[in-house]
Design an enzyme around this catalytic site. Sequence first.
Site, PDB file in Angstrom:
ATOM      1  CG  LEU A   1      -6.655  -8.559   1.929  1.00 21.00           C
ATOM      2  CD1 LEU A   1      -6.721  -9.970   2.519  1.00 21.00           C
ATOM      3  CD2 LEU A   1      -5.233  -8.298   1.435  1.00 21.00           C
TER       4      LEU A   1
ATOM      5  CG  HIS B   1      -1.482  -8.409 -10.745  1.00 23.57           C
ATOM      6  ND1 HIS B   1      -0.437  -8.036  -9.930  1.00 23.57           N
ATOM      7  CD2 HIS B   1      -1.532  -7.480 -11.740  1.00 23.57           C
ATOM      8  CE1 HIS B   1       0.114  -6.934 -10.386  1.00 23.57           C
ATOM      9  NE2 HIS B   1      -0.529  -6.570 -11.488  1.00 23.57           N
TER      10      HIS B   1
END
Length: 338
Positions: free
Chosen positions: A127, A231
């Site tokens: 994505l 992240h």
Amino acid sequence: MTFRLRAARPEDIEPLYEMAKLTGGGFTNLPADRNALEAKLARAQAAFARDDDELGDDQFVLVLENTENGQVRGTCQLFTQVGQQWPFYSYRLTTLTQHSQELDRTVRAELLSLVTDLEGSSEVGGLFLHPNERAGGLGLLLARSRYLFIAMHRLRFAPRILAELRGIIDDAGGSPFWDGVAGRFFGMSFQEADYFNAINGNQFIADLMPKHPVYVAMLDEDARKVIGLPHPTGRAAMRMLEQEGFAYENYVDIFDGGPTMTARTDRVKSIAEATPSTVSDIALDIGERALIATGTLSDFRCAYGRRDIGEDGTIAIDATCARTLEIGVGDEVWSVAR
């Protein structure tokens, strides 16, 4: 502006390549390599063309299209069964408890074990939303459209599903986890290993990686503190996965240490709540906000809209959504509340 998800086509190679260059590394499913992306699109075309409802080794690529100008501004992928071409490796974080009667002391040690436990699962991944479009719920549209696609083609997906989140990457594009664990054995940087994996697969991990568990306490602090952390740009994605019913069960990525989220496919919220209906009316302003999808395989399309499901199970949708999806009265759609 109106956007819709649709099946990717070979001519989408240029916008996909341009977006891949913006990922900043650690994005295995969207490598900044034209040949690799062309191979992905070719594999997706074969998957869209296969019309039997059986679980196979398919990869589907979807793109987010601005219907006003035709620009592709995002992408996502689905894999029906990982670990078929080469092993699907993860680290599993476990705890070993040991007790000494003489010292009257119990010691608990965390271990990273190389496993293929998740082999055979389906996967949602790849994505990416263009930085200029990260508003208006388009990331949510990208993510949840995949679940409507699964619901509409359920027999082609496995009972378990996973999502890998990118781990911590430093400002130089390196990975503290890679440097502290696998990098010690491979003699290559994280970026080199990540790129090689994206192009050639991770069989080299099986060939060269030590099979014995790694004691977490023996890693440097930089590597230890990032195990299982997404992240910063992936924190919202992790929350969305949790809202869908995914959970972190101590599986982490072998390259960057990012968390792998898992769920039972039929219990994913947007899959379980997806409803098929026949369009009975198209109106200007109706009902609740929803994700609405139509079409099979290469004709799949999904967009935001409004719906009103009647007592007879038919659905009325708003005119803008009908125009975006190119549907009319009598067509079948699947929908889930936004």
